[in-house]
Scaffold this motif. Structure first.
Motif, PDB file in Angstrom:
ATOM      1  N   LYS A   7       8.191   3.209   2.750  1.00  0.00           N
ATOM      2  CA  LYS A   7       8.645   3.436   1.299  1.00  0.00           C
ATOM      3  C   LYS A   7       9.838   2.342   1.216  1.00  0.00           C
ATOM      4  O   LYS A   7      10.833   1.984   2.076  1.00  0.00           O
ATOM      5  CB  LYS A   7       9.040   4.786   1.199  1.00  0.00           C
ATOM      6  N   ASP A   8       9.900   1.787  -0.119  1.00  0.00           N
ATOM      7  CA  ASP A   8      10.828   0.945  -0.239  1.00  0.00           C
ATOM      8  C   ASP A   8      11.050  -0.415   0.489  1.00  0.00           C
ATOM      9  O   ASP A   8      12.107  -1.140   0.542  1.00  0.00           O
ATOM     10  CB  ASP A   8      12.379   1.715  -0.409  1.00  0.00           C
ATOM     11  N   GLN A   9       9.948  -1.027   1.065  1.00  0.00           N
ATOM     12  CA  GLN A   9       9.690  -2.101   1.595  1.00  0.00           C
ATOM     13  C   GLN A   9       9.034  -3.049   0.958  1.00  0.00           C
ATOM     14  O   GLN A   9       8.449  -2.782  -0.182  1.00  0.00           O
ATOM     15  CB  GLN A   9       8.935  -1.846   2.951  1.00  0.00           C
ATOM     16  N   TYR A  10       9.437  -4.364   0.963  1.00  0.00           N
ATOM     17  CA  TYR A  10       8.909  -5.650   0.320  1.00  0.00           C
ATOM     18  C   TYR A  10       7.863  -6.258   0.953  1.00  0.00           C
ATOM     19  O   TYR A  10       7.971  -6.439   2.314  1.00  0.00           O
ATOM     20  CB  TYR A  10       9.904  -6.515   0.048  1.00  0.00           C
ATOM     21  N   ILE A  11       6.821  -6.606   0.625  1.00  0.00           N
ATOM     22  CA  ILE A  11       5.659  -7.282   1.458  1.00  0.00           C
ATOM     23  C   ILE A  11       5.118  -8.322   0.592  1.00  0.00           C
ATOM     24  O   ILE A  11       5.203  -8.383  -0.727  1.00  0.00           O
ATOM     25  CB  ILE A  11       4.434  -6.530   1.893  1.00  0.00           C
ATOM     26  N   TYR A  12       4.750  -9.450   1.164  1.00  0.00           N
ATOM     27  CA  TYR A  12       4.068 -10.610   0.644  1.00  0.00           C
ATOM     28  C   TYR A  12       2.837 -10.596   0.738  1.00  0.00           C
ATOM     29  O   TYR A  12       2.378 -11.074   1.958  1.00  0.00           O
ATOM     30  CB  TYR A  12       4.905 -12.057   1.074  1.00  0.00           C
ATOM     31  N   ALA A  13       1.741 -10.208  -0.190  1.00  0.00           N
ATOM     32  CA  ALA A  13       0.347 -10.187  -0.063  1.00  0.00           C
ATOM     33  C   ALA A  13      -0.145 -11.325  -0.903  1.00  0.00           C
ATOM     34  O   ALA A  13       0.406 -11.843  -1.525  1.00  0.00           O
ATOM     35  CB  ALA A  13       0.188  -8.831  -0.714  1.00  0.00           C
ATOM     36  N   PHE A  57       1.312 -16.157  -3.289  1.00  0.00           N
ATOM     37  CA  PHE A  57       1.681 -14.872  -2.810  1.00  0.00           C
ATOM     38  C   PHE A  57       2.095 -13.914  -3.869  1.00  0.00           C
ATOM     39  O   PHE A  57       2.689 -14.306  -4.804  1.00  0.00           O
ATOM     40  CB  PHE A  57       2.782 -14.629  -1.605  1.00  0.00           C
ATOM     41  N   THR A  58       1.839 -12.558  -3.597  1.00  0.00           N
ATOM     42  CA  THR A  58       2.531 -11.532  -4.541  1.00  0.00           C
ATOM     43  C   THR A  58       3.383 -10.769  -3.728  1.00  0.00           C
ATOM     44  O   THR A  58       2.988 -10.224  -2.772  1.00  0.00           O
ATOM     45  CB  THR A  58       1.246 -10.606  -5.294  1.00  0.00           C
ATOM     46  N   LYS A  59       4.736 -10.784  -4.467  1.00  0.00           N
ATOM     47  CA  LYS A  59       5.731  -9.748  -3.771  1.00  0.00           C
ATOM     48  C   LYS A  59       5.652  -8.333  -4.464  1.00  0.00           C
ATOM     49  O   LYS A  59       5.613  -8.255  -5.574  1.00  0.00           O
ATOM     50  CB  LYS A  59       7.252 -10.549  -3.956  1.00  0.00           C
ATOM     51  N   VAL A  60       5.477  -7.491  -3.388  1.00  0.00           N
ATOM     52  CA  VAL A  60       5.308  -5.918  -3.748  1.00  0.00           C
ATOM     53  C   VAL A  60       6.140  -5.301  -3.066  1.00  0.00           C
ATOM     54  O   VAL A  60       6.464  -5.400  -1.963  1.00  0.00           O
ATOM     55  CB  VAL A  60       3.810  -5.533  -3.392  1.00  0.00           C
ATOM     56  N   GLN A  61       6.657  -4.356  -3.879  1.00  0.00           N
ATOM     57  CA  GLN A  61       7.547  -3.352  -3.291  1.00  0.00           C
ATOM     58  C   GLN A  61       6.836  -2.000  -3.216  1.00  0.00           C
ATOM     59  O   GLN A  61       6.189  -1.663  -4.353  1.00  0.00           O
ATOM     60  CB  GLN A  61       8.851  -3.052  -4.183  1.00  0.00           C
ATOM     61  N   ILE A  62       6.821  -1.239  -2.149  1.00  0.00           N
ATOM     62  CA  ILE A  62       6.180  -0.180  -1.870  1.00  0.00           C
ATOM     63  C   ILE A  62       6.829   1.023  -2.435  1.00  0.00           C
ATOM     64  O   ILE A  62       8.095   1.413  -2.001  1.00  0.00           O
ATOM     65  CB  ILE A  62       5.874   0.046  -0.370  1.00  0.00           C
ATOM     66  N   GLU A  63       6.388   1.723  -3.396  1.00  0.00           N
ATOM     67  CA  GLU A  63       7.077   2.999  -3.909  1.00  0.00           C
ATOM     68  C   GLU A  63       6.724   4.073  -3.249  1.00  0.00           C
ATOM     69  O   GLU A  63       7.505   4.996  -3.027  1.00  0.00           O
ATOM     70  CB  GLU A  63       6.761   3.019  -5.431  1.00  0.00           C
ATOM     71  N   THR A  74     -11.402   4.876   6.995  1.00  0.00           N
ATOM     72  CA  THR A  74     -10.200   4.793   6.143  1.00  0.00           C
ATOM     73  C   THR A  74      -9.660   6.543   6.084  1.00  0.00           C
ATOM     74  O   THR A  74     -10.525   7.344   6.408  1.00  0.00           O
ATOM     75  CB  THR A  74     -10.114   4.543   4.505  1.00  0.00           C
ATOM     76  N   VAL A  75      -8.495   6.696   5.886  1.00  0.00           N
ATOM     77  CA  VAL A  75      -7.821   8.191   5.870  1.00  0.00           C
ATOM     78  C   VAL A  75      -8.151   8.645   4.341  1.00  0.00           C
ATOM     79  O   VAL A  75      -7.781   7.926   3.307  1.00  0.00           O
ATOM     80  CB  VAL A  75      -6.247   8.063   6.083  1.00  0.00           C
ATOM     81  N   LYS A  76      -8.750   9.660   4.370  1.00  0.00           N
ATOM     82  CA  LYS A  76      -9.362  10.161   3.055  1.00  0.00           C
ATOM     83  C   LYS A  76      -8.017  10.770   2.291  1.00  0.00           C
ATOM     84  O   LYS A  76      -7.185  11.530   2.844  1.00  0.00           O
ATOM     85  CB  LYS A  76     -10.326  11.430   3.234  1.00  0.00           C
ATOM     86  N   GLY A  77      -7.873  10.629   1.108  1.00  0.00           N
ATOM     87  CA  GLY A  77      -7.022  11.298   0.054  1.00  0.00           C
ATOM     88  C   GLY A  77      -5.600  10.774   0.257  1.00  0.00           C
ATOM     89  O   GLY A  77      -4.639  11.316  -0.505  1.00  0.00           O
ATOM     90  N   VAL A  78      -5.270   9.511   0.865  1.00  0.00           N
ATOM     91  CA  VAL A  78      -4.179   8.988   0.790  1.00  0.00           C
ATOM     92  C   VAL A  78      -4.181   7.688   0.096  1.00  0.00           C
ATOM     93  O   VAL A  78      -5.112   6.896   0.222  1.00  0.00           O
ATOM     94  CB  VAL A  78      -3.636   8.784   2.293  1.00  0.00           C
ATOM     95  N   LYS A  79      -3.248   7.421  -0.676  1.00  0.00           N
ATOM     96  CA  LYS A  79      -2.973   6.297  -1.285  1.00  0.00           C
ATOM     97  C   LYS A  79      -1.547   5.759  -1.097  1.00  0.00           C
ATOM     98  O   LYS A  79      -0.756   6.400  -1.154  1.00  0.00           O
ATOM     99  CB  LYS A  79      -3.183   6.151  -3.075  1.00  0.00           C
ATOM    100  N   VAL A  80      -1.487   4.561  -1.186  1.00  0.00           N
ATOM    101  CA  VAL A  80      -0.175   3.740  -1.125  1.00  0.00           C
ATOM    102  C   VAL A  80      -0.045   2.843  -2.580  1.00  0.00           C
ATOM    103  O   VAL A  80      -0.799   2.310  -2.991  1.00  0.00           O
ATOM    104  CB  VAL A  80      -0.174   2.957  -0.066  1.00  0.00           C
ATOM    105  N   SER A  81       1.239   3.344  -3.234  1.00  0.00           N
ATOM    106  CA  SER A  81       1.514   2.597  -4.556  1.00  0.00           C
ATOM    107  C   SER A  81       2.657   1.973  -4.489  1.00  0.00           C
ATOM    108  O   SER A  81       3.410   2.102  -3.668  1.00  0.00           O
ATOM    109  CB  SER A  81       1.510   3.532  -5.581  1.00  0.00           C
TER     110      SER A  81
END
Length: 102
Positions: free
Chosen positions: A16-22, A93-99, A53-60
């Motif tokens: 949570k609250d981490q930045y990634i370059y995808a 790349f796209t800079k994404v912040q994990i919420e 994959t893990v069922k029922g888990v999402k990362v936004s």
């Protein structure tokens, strides 16, 4: 808590609250994205591994901006032939912040 997520064929360890370059994704800056391919989650020591994959888990996350990576030099050469070719490119790349993870 952290998770390992598959984004465009590449695996990222996110928290949570981490930045990634995808790799570059569709969407404008400020748009929200969700990743369904969660391969592993760790919640305070309890590890859950998916099959595949893990069922029922999402990362936004939230798209912050689209950027270019560092320049990659491609140099080709053949010995004793007088052949040398220098080329290069910059990846998008796209800079994404994990919420949230869950």
């Amino acid at each position: 808590m952290y998770a390992i997520v598959d984004i465009a064929g590449k695996q990222f360890k996110v928290a949570k609250d981490q930045y990634i370059y995808a790799p570059k994704m569709e969407g404008e800056a400020g748009a929200t994205v969700s990743f369904d391919k969660v391969l592993l989650t760790d919640n305070g020591g309890s590890i859950e591994v998916g099959a595949p994959t893990v069922k029922g888990v999402k990362v936004s996350g939230k798209i912050l901006e689209h950027v270019k990576g560092d320049k990659v030099i491609v140099f080709k050469k053949k010995r004793r032939k007088g052949y040398a070719k220098r080329n290069g490119h910059r990846e998008q790349f796209t800079k994404v912040q994990i919420e949230s993870i869950g």
